[in-house]
Design a protein around this motif. Structure first.
Motif, PDB file in Angstrom:
ATOM      1  N   GLY A 193       0.807  -1.224   0.000  1.00 31.30           N
ATOM      2  CA  GLY A 193       0.000   0.000   0.000  1.00 31.30           C
ATOM      3  C   GLY A 193       0.838   1.272   0.000  1.00 31.30           C
ATOM      4  O   GLY A 193       1.997   1.261  -0.427  1.00 31.30           O
ATOM      5  N   GLY A 194       0.218   2.339   0.466  1.00 34.97           N
ATOM      6  CA  GLY A 194       0.848   3.657   0.421  1.00 34.97           C
ATOM      7  C   GLY A 194       2.184   3.740   1.155  1.00 34.97           C
ATOM      8  O   GLY A 194       3.100   4.444   0.705  1.00 34.97           O
ATOM      9  N   HIS A 203      -4.401   5.958   5.340  1.00 33.19           N
ATOM     10  CA  HIS A 203      -5.714   5.753   5.961  1.00 33.19           C
ATOM     11  C   HIS A 203      -5.785   4.375   6.610  1.00 33.19           C
ATOM     12  O   HIS A 203      -6.653   4.108   7.438  1.00 33.19           O
ATOM     13  N   ASP A 204      -4.860   3.492   6.222  1.00 28.59           N
ATOM     14  CA  ASP A 204      -4.798   2.160   6.812  1.00 28.59           C
ATOM     15  C   ASP A 204      -3.384   1.630   6.665  1.00 28.59           C
ATOM     16  O   ASP A 204      -2.507   2.339   6.156  1.00 28.59           O
ATOM     17  N   ASP A 206      -1.371  -1.809   5.139  1.00 26.88           N
ATOM     18  CA  ASP A 206      -1.585  -3.002   4.302  1.00 26.88           C
ATOM     19  C   ASP A 206      -0.395  -3.950   4.409  1.00 26.88           C
ATOM     20  O   ASP A 206       0.745  -3.516   4.258  1.00 26.88           O
TER      21      ASP A 206
HETATM   22 MN    MN Z   1      -3.440   1.561   2.414  1.00 23.42          MN
END
Ligand code: MN
Ligand code: GTP
Ligand code: MN
Length: 368
Positions: A193-194, A203-204, A206
């Motif tokens: 993810g990011g 935002h989360d 991963d």
């Molecule tokens: Mn993410």
């Protein structure tokens, strides 16, 4: 006229996977505006329009300096008439009327707040909006039926709408690794993810989990989740089983571009890291954090990492490029060559780019 004969100011490739998009760029005032219009179009369930604005913003992110005049954008791909009009207005007047009135609109603000609840998508938010719901607090004392995800989302609304820092992501990584090692020694976790693209907040968080011995990863997710749950570390979790079918010729192609990995959407209860004592007393000592866990067989790991690193537009364009330019079909499990009618194996992201005839783009430059 003379201007027409000048060479273009910038050259940008068509597909996001053919170009480098760093995290930091020079046109945020323009990209934020276009991305707000993309978001608003998505709220109206106009996906085509939403992707068009997202693409326009993404092209501006690749430019080596800030745009001063609209003429500099001549010859660039993905800049439609509407996007150009918005950009021109911002360059000339400092703001776009359409963007500002959208930002202020009751519908945009309500949809933003409601889709900000974990478990609430555009369709649900829109239905609630038409029934008069405007804020998450309107749901607390209403008749609206909420599923378990939405209840958890509402309960932890504030925490889940506070950015997750890299330090918090790393702290979660330590916990996930502990859980994974406890139930399957030798398993490996990778931050995707990011955060893998170099973002400092998200935002989360991963994670992709695998084991170098093919097959060992089967049934791993429920064990990991159970371990975490027993330690009291989960506020919510929903695990979906691997529904990916192997055939004798290789992995079967899933019917949609949704992938078939064992996957867990969760909310972690993260103990506060290093708040000063007075700050600790003010609020609770933990934070709710969204965590996505995915388990991949080792043979598909390279495809899984590539598919879960993002950005979403980068992924979309990788698949589009594979299909339109190479007559291949790419997903988070495999690459299928439709002309040769066979799967192409790969053990690294570099290899996948090379099979697609693309220059390798490192994760930090996939922020399309
Ligand atoms: Mn993410
Ligand atoms: P933030 O979390 O907002 O900081 O950004 P992010 O880029 O990490 O977004 P997100 O966590 O939503 O998604 C991470 C990556 O996982 C993106 O590249 C998505 O395309 C990918 N992803 C999310 N859901 C799915 C899915 O169901 N299937 C597949 N194959 N990929 C997914
Ligand atoms: Mn995610």
């Amino acid at each position: 006229d003379k201007l027409r004969l000048d060479p273009p100011e910038f050259t940008v490739k068509n597909y996001a996977c053919q170009r480098r998009t760093p995290l930091k760029h020079n046109n945020t005032h323009l990209t934020h505006a276009l991305e707000l219009l993309a978001e608003s179009a998505a709220f109206g369930e106009n996906e085509g329009r939403s992707v068009a604005f997202t693409r326009a913003a993404s092209v501006l992110k690749t430019l080596p300096r800030s745009v001063q005049r609209i003429e500099e954008l001549r010859g660039l791909p993905c800049l439609g008439e509407h996007s150009l009009r918005v950009i021109k207005e911002i360059l000339e007047y400092g703001a776009s009327q359409e963007v500002e009135s959208t930002r202020q609109s009751e519908q945009y603000q309500a949809m933003k707040a409601l889709t900000g609840i974990f478990g609430v998508g555009v369709k649900t938010a829109d239905r609630w909006y038409r029934e008069g719901v405007r804020r998450p607090s309107d749901l607390m004392d209403s008749e609206q039926k909420l599923n378990q995800a939405q209840q958890a989302g509402l309960q932890h609304y504030k925490d889940l709408n506070t950015c997750v820092s890299k330090a918090e992501a790393d702290a979660i990584g330590v916990i996930v690794d502990q859980a994974v090692q406890a139930v399957l020694p030798g398993a490996q976790i990778t931050l995707t993810g990011g955060f893998r693209r170099g973002k400092e907040s998200g935002h989360d968080v991963d994670f992709l989990i695998t084991h170098p011995e093919e097959g060992k990863e089967e049934g791993l997710m429920p064990k990991v989740v159970n371990w975490l749950d027993t330690q009291g570390l989960l506020l919510y979790q929903k695990t979906t089983r691997n529904s990916y079918l192997e055939s004798k010729d290789g992995p079967a192609r899933p019917p949609s571009n949704m992938d078939r990995f064992e996957r867990c959407f969760s909310i972690f209860k993260l103990e506060s890291q290093s708040c000063s004592p007075p700050e600790r007393e003010k609020s609770h000592q933990w934070k709710a954090v969204r965590v996505d866990l995915v388990v991949s067989p080792f043979s598909q790991f390279a495809f899984a990492v590539l598919g879960w690193t993002g950005s979403k537009l980068f992924e979309r364009d990788l698949r589009r490029y594979a299909g339109q330019v190479k007559n291949m079909s790419l997903n988070s499990h495999s690459l299928f060559d439709s002309h040769q009618r066979c799967f192409l194996r790969a053990t690294s992201e570099e290899e996948i780019f090379s099979l697609l005839g693309l220059e390798y783009i490192p994760a930090c430059d996939r922020n399309a």
